[in-house]
Design a protein around this motif. Structure first.
Motif, PDB file in Angstrom:
ATOM      1  N   ASN A 154       0.804  -1.227   0.000  1.00  0.00           N
ATOM      2  CA  ASN A 154       0.000   0.000   0.000  1.00  0.00           C
ATOM      3  C   ASN A 154       0.832   1.268   0.000  1.00  0.00           C
ATOM      4  N   LYS A 180       1.140  -5.234   3.507  1.00  0.00           N
ATOM      5  CA  LYS A 180       2.414  -4.530   3.673  1.00  0.00           C
ATOM      6  C   LYS A 180       2.115  -3.035   3.542  1.00  0.00           C
ATOM      7  N   SER A 183       5.929   2.384   4.784  1.00  0.00           N
ATOM      8  CA  SER A 183       6.607   2.575   6.076  1.00  0.00           C
ATOM      9  C   SER A 183       6.191   3.871   6.757  1.00  0.00           C
ATOM     10  N   SER A 232       3.612   4.532  -6.438  1.00  0.00           N
ATOM     11  CA  SER A 232       4.060   5.328  -7.584  1.00  0.00           C
ATOM     12  C   SER A 232       4.191   4.463  -8.836  1.00  0.00           C
ATOM     13  N   THR A 235       7.514   2.441  -8.901  1.00  0.00           N
ATOM     14  CA  THR A 235       7.559   1.173  -8.155  1.00  0.00           C
ATOM     15  C   THR A 235       6.678   0.129  -8.865  1.00  0.00           C
ATOM     16  N   GLU A 398       3.873  14.525 -11.652  1.00  0.00           N
ATOM     17  CA  GLU A 398       2.925  14.461 -10.545  1.00  0.00           C
ATOM     18  C   GLU A 398       3.549  15.109  -9.315  1.00  0.00           C
TER      19      GLU A 398
HETATM   20  P1  NAP Z   1       5.903   4.198  -3.497  1.00  0.00           P
HETATM   21  O1  NAP Z   1       7.191   4.800  -3.096  1.00  0.00           O
HETATM   22  O2  NAP Z   1       5.804   3.572  -4.830  1.00  0.00           O
HETATM   23  O3  NAP Z   1       5.572   3.144  -2.345  1.00  0.00           O
HETATM   24  C1  NAP Z   1       4.385   2.432  -2.342  1.00  0.00           C
HETATM   25  C2  NAP Z   1       4.567   1.136  -1.581  1.00  0.00           C
HETATM   26  O4  NAP Z   1       5.485   0.303  -2.253  1.00  0.00           O
HETATM   27  C3  NAP Z   1       5.097   1.320  -0.181  1.00  0.00           C
HETATM   28  O5  NAP Z   1       4.463   0.385   0.653  1.00  0.00           O
HETATM   29  C4  NAP Z   1       6.552   0.994  -0.324  1.00  0.00           C
HETATM   30  O6  NAP Z   1       7.115   0.533   0.869  1.00  0.00           O
HETATM   31  C5  NAP Z   1       6.498  -0.112  -1.337  1.00  0.00           C
HETATM   32  N1  NAP Z   1       7.699  -0.329  -2.106  1.00  0.00           N
HETATM   33  C6  NAP Z   1       8.538   0.599  -2.588  1.00  0.00           C
HETATM   34  N2  NAP Z   1       9.526  -0.009  -3.283  1.00  0.00           N
HETATM   35  C7  NAP Z   1       9.283  -1.329  -3.239  1.00  0.00           C
HETATM   36  C8  NAP Z   1       9.941  -2.492  -3.757  1.00  0.00           C
HETATM   37  N3  NAP Z   1      11.047  -2.399  -4.491  1.00  0.00           N
HETATM   38  N4  NAP Z   1       9.423  -3.702  -3.491  1.00  0.00           N
HETATM   39  C9  NAP Z   1       8.298  -3.826  -2.770  1.00  0.00           C
HETATM   40  N5  NAP Z   1       7.647  -2.761  -2.241  1.00  0.00           N
HETATM   41  C10 NAP Z   1       8.120  -1.542  -2.491  1.00  0.00           C
HETATM   42  O7  NAP Z   1       4.719   5.237  -3.413  1.00  0.00           O
HETATM   43  P2  NAP Z   1       4.384   6.216  -2.240  1.00  0.00           P
HETATM   44  O8  NAP Z   1       5.302   7.353  -2.352  1.00  0.00           O
HETATM   45  O9  NAP Z   1       4.281   5.516  -0.938  1.00  0.00           O
HETATM   46  O10 NAP Z   1       2.910   6.638  -2.629  1.00  0.00           O
HETATM   47  C11 NAP Z   1       2.614   7.759  -3.366  1.00  0.00           C
HETATM   48  C12 NAP Z   1       2.213   7.384  -4.746  1.00  0.00           C
HETATM   49  O11 NAP Z   1       1.141   6.451  -4.704  1.00  0.00           O
HETATM   50  C13 NAP Z   1       1.696   8.549  -5.522  1.00  0.00           C
HETATM   51  O12 NAP Z   1       2.349   8.574  -6.754  1.00  0.00           O
HETATM   52  C14 NAP Z   1       0.214   8.269  -5.695  1.00  0.00           C
HETATM   53  O13 NAP Z   1      -0.338   8.796  -6.877  1.00  0.00           O
HETATM   54  C15 NAP Z   1       0.131   6.802  -5.637  1.00  0.00           C
HETATM   55  N6  NAP Z   1      -1.149   6.333  -5.130  1.00  0.00           N
HETATM   56  C16 NAP Z   1      -1.991   5.688  -5.951  1.00  0.00           C
HETATM   57  C17 NAP Z   1      -3.221   5.244  -5.483  1.00  0.00           C
HETATM   58  C18 NAP Z   1      -4.190   4.508  -6.367  1.00  0.00           C
HETATM   59  O14 NAP Z   1      -5.166   3.977  -5.857  1.00  0.00           O
HETATM   60  N7  NAP Z   1      -3.981   4.446  -7.641  1.00  0.00           N
HETATM   61  C19 NAP Z   1      -3.564   5.465  -4.163  1.00  0.00           C
HETATM   62  C20 NAP Z   1      -2.690   6.120  -3.348  1.00  0.00           C
HETATM   63  C21 NAP Z   1      -1.469   6.548  -3.857  1.00  0.00           C
HETATM   64  P3  NAP Z   1       7.983   1.525   1.807  1.00  0.00           P
HETATM   65  O15 NAP Z   1       7.078   2.619   2.223  1.00  0.00           O
HETATM   66  O16 NAP Z   1       8.374   0.639   2.949  1.00  0.00           O
HETATM   67  O17 NAP Z   1       9.106   1.977   0.968  1.00  0.00           O
END
Ligand code: NAP
Length: 675
Positions: A154, A180, A183, A232, A235, A398
């Motif tokens: 998430n 998961k 963090s 994102s 990811t 974004e």
């Molecule tokens: P993110 O950096 O991609 O992280 C999202 C999740 O992925 C976190 O739980 C993160 O864990 C985990 N993660 C990161 N790298 C990973 C890897 N290599 N392997 C497994 N898990 C990994 O995104 P964010 O910054 O938290 O969230 C913001 C983004 O989410 C924005 O771009 C937003 O537009 C998007 N979003 C989309 C929706 C939708 O429904 N479409 C909803 C909400 C947000 P850690 O935190 O432990 O690194």
């Protein structure tokens, strides 16, 4: 400082140390996060070995009841979750979007499953397909729960709604979940999972929690597991191409970022209610959750002629937004989730500013109420204006915060083309009172959008708004938005099931699906209306008739009911009709005669007739025709209480064997009955 515990293999585990997570408002350390030493492969195995079988023993309705119990339980703990959410920077109304929204998804899936899924362990989908001339070989689709684990990763912005919107469909489907959380806000999700575990509502192994990295877990995903990601686009790309996911065709759903647009119609000039709705909605979307919503409006597409007016009105409203500590009641917008997140947004605003101009707000300064602006992740709402619609920045960058860009367009075609430059969005909106503009734009936008809101003065008061995903409607979008469909009613449950085409004889297919299949064996020993659910079996049938239909019957029925339509009353006019050779019996007369033939009049276990499904009149009935009806018990669905629903396959034929009418009669039948 406490390290967040993970819940795996039926026990809580805490690593020795972890990465600090800070309060978004005060900068104080809230917790530490790590998954060091947690056996992630064993967690997957535990879900498959313990959680899956326990859930699959239950029917869809039983699992729906668990979802409802969870929702009721969590509702009692909302205040605690709101208080924790405040530490993520969320105001009370932000927290409600997350907490109440998540609980609402559980409720919604619980009631949908009861209405739309069978009280069974498999779903039978669609009609029986006839595959042979003689009718001895047929086909149908069934859907059964997959035997793996639904792993959910998430984003930080919805620590309650995120896990619950993924858990609800998986739980109803009968698939165990590993959560998961991101963090940054994992302490909120950890408390949510503690509440779920402490309640003991779910069978062991149904829900596990891993705080910290799950990179190693991905290596162990297999063909029956699924991975559902929110975060994102970068990811999402990394996970989608993970070797285990590619090699084992692991079911993968991504909800990524998107540059959602909101289009103001040319009719919605300043001074119209639609103009005001547009401005109010844009300000709400910029400031709710400090703009940290994947569905928030990033691009405000407005007619070139109204650009100044929109910018002016939005700026004026933004001036009134009080930024600060969510604990202060005057505060309308809280903090971003972290100082790092604020830096990310500032970086993105700089990129945007290369092609646009900031017309409201200052990324470096903000007046903050009730908190230290240096320690908390506060940012002023920022409105940009792009006068050169050819610039790429607003369609590619974004800024995941309180940031939007106003872009001008000249006509509907240009608005559609600009929207498409976002390369795929979760949600779009069109604010207009003009139905032609609405139709043109919605059809043009649809290929690039998962959901589109059309807002006008009629819908305004009850509209759920641009940014709110709803459990009944698709949440997900094409292209940049991830190509997923996380929500959308029962579709989200089906995502966790395997669809299998079964080919067999009618009796064999009936044995597998628990439904009588046309062409299968019928038993006509005793009238089935004399049997309670305890005695009734699918295939129990009655054949009744013949009854001759006379011209007097038709005239009597016509005069009695008032249905004197010419095809029943006027020979010449009926003949002139392309479907008839003369006066015909009313379809409803045929149904009534059929009921008169198959019914068993004495008091008995059949309690009520409550409807007819799939009715078709297939061959006209003329005076002198003889009707025979065959009623066969097709499906028995016990309900809570003393009765259940019985679906009867009903076919009315006439003397030459042609089918006059075919339909399903629905009745309520007592579970027990003594004559
Ligand atoms: P993110 O950096 O991609 O992280 C999202 C999740 O992925 C976190 O739980 C993160 O864990 C985990 N993660 C990161 N790298 C990973 C890897 N290599 N392997 C497994 N898990 C990994 O995104 P964010 O910054 O938290 O969230 C913001 C983004 O989410 C924005 O771009 C937003 O537009 C998007 N979003 C989309 C929706 C939708 O429904 N479409 C909803 C909400 C947000 P850690 O935190 O432990 O690194």
């Amino acid at each position: 400082m406490a390290v967040l515990r993970s819940f795996v293999n039926g026990a809580w585990q805490a690593p020795a140390d972890g990465v600090p997570v800070r309060d978004a408002v005060t900068g104080e350390e809230v917790a530490r996060v790590s998954s060091d030493g947690i056996d992630l492969a064993a967690a997957l195995e535990y879900g498959r070995r313990v959680g899956g079988p326990a859930l699959r023993e239950l029917t869809f309705h039983q699992r729906a009841a668990l979802a409802k119990s969870l929702a009721l339980m969590l509702r009692e703990h909302r205040d605690e979750l709101y208080a924790l959410s405040a530490r993520t920077g969320a105001t009370r109304s932000d927290a409600m979007i997350d907490v109440d929204g998540g609980i609402g998804v559980l409720f919604a899936y619980a009631s949908r499953a009861k209405r739309e899924l069978p009280n069974d362990t498999v779903v039978v989908e669609g009609a029986v397909e006839s595959l042979s001339r003689g009718g001895t070989f047929v086909g149908q689709h069934i859907l059964a729960p997959r035997t793996g684990v639904a792993v959910q990763i998430n984003a930080f912005n919805f620590p309650v709604w995120g896990p619950l919107e993924k858990l609800a469909p998986a739980l109803v489907a009968g698939v165990p979940t590993i959560i998961k959380p991101a963090s940054q806000t994992a302490y909120v999700t950890a408390r949510l999972v503690e509440l779920i575990v402490e309640s003991q509502i779910l069978p062991p192994g149904s829900v596990q929690l891993v705080c910290g990295s799950v990179t190693e877990l991905l290596d162990h995903l297999d063909e029956q597991d699924s991975l559902s990601f929110t975060g994102s686009a970068a990811t999402a790309r990394r996970l989608r191409s993970h070797p285990a996911i590619v090699a084992r065709a692991v079911r993968f759903n991504a909800e990524a970022d998107s540059l959602n647009c909101s289009i103001l119609g040319p009719d919605a000039a300043p001074g119209t209610p639609e103009f005001d709705l547009y401005v109010a909605q844009l300000v709400t979307e910029m400031t709710a959750k400090a703009g940290q919503k994947c569905t928030a409006i990033r691009r405000a597409l407005v007619p070139v002629a109204w650009m100044d007016a929109v910018v002016g009105a939005v700026h004026e409203r933004l001036q009134a937004v009080v930024v600060g500590n969510p604990a202060d009641e005057t505060v309308r917008m809280g903090a971003l989730a972290s100082l790092e997140q604020r830096e990310e947004v500032r970086r993105a605003v700089k990129e945007l500013a290369a092609g646009c101009r900031i017309v409201s707000g200052d990324p470096e300064h903000v007046s903050v109420t009730g908190a230290d602006p240096e320690r908390g992740a506060f940012l002023s709402p920022i409105l940009l204006r792009c006068d050169d619609s050819g610039r790429p920045e607003p369609h590619t960058v974004e800024a995941f915060g309180p940031v939007s860009t106003v872009i001008g367009y000249h006509d509907a075609a240009e608005a559609i083309a600009l929207a498409a430059r976002g390369r795929g969005s979760l949600a779009g909106s069109v604010v207009t009172g003009d139905p032609d503009f609405a139709r043109t734009v919605v059809v043009g936008l649809a290929p690039w959008h998962g959901r589109i809101l059309v807002l006008d003065r009629t819908a305004a008061a009850e509209s759920t708004g641009h940014g709110s995903p709803l459990p009944a409607l698709v949440h997900g979008g094409p292209g940049r938005a991830g190509g997923g469909e996380e929500l959308g009613g029962v579709r989200a449950v089906l995502h966790h099931l395997q669809r299998t085409a079964v080919q067999a004889s009618p009796d064999m297919l009936g044995a597998i699906t628990g439904r009588w299949v046309s062409g299968g064996t019928r038993r006509t020993d005793e009238h089935p209306f004399r049997k309670s659910l305890a005695q009734l079996r699918v295939g129990d049938a009655v054949v009744a008739g013949p009854r001759t239909v006379t011209l007097e019957d038709i005239e009597h029925f016509a005069n009695f009911t008032g249905d004197t339509f010419y095809a029943h009353m006027d020979e010449a006019a009926a003949r002139a009709n392309p479907f008839f050779d003369g006066r015909v019996a009313h379809g409803y007369l045929v149904l009534a005669f059929a009921a008169g033939l198959f019914v068993q009049p004495d008091p008995g276990p059949v309690l009520a007739n409550y409807g007819i499904d799939n009715l078709r009149f297939l061959t006209p009935v003329y005076p002198g025709d003889e009707l025979t009806v065959t009623l066969t018990c097709k499906q028995i669905s016990p309900r809570d209480g003393d009765y259940g629903e019985v679906r009867w396959d009903t076919v009315v034929t006439k003397q030459d064997g042609s089918v006059v009418a075919a339909y399903d009669v629905l009745t309520m039948v007592a579970k027990e009955w003594t004559p």
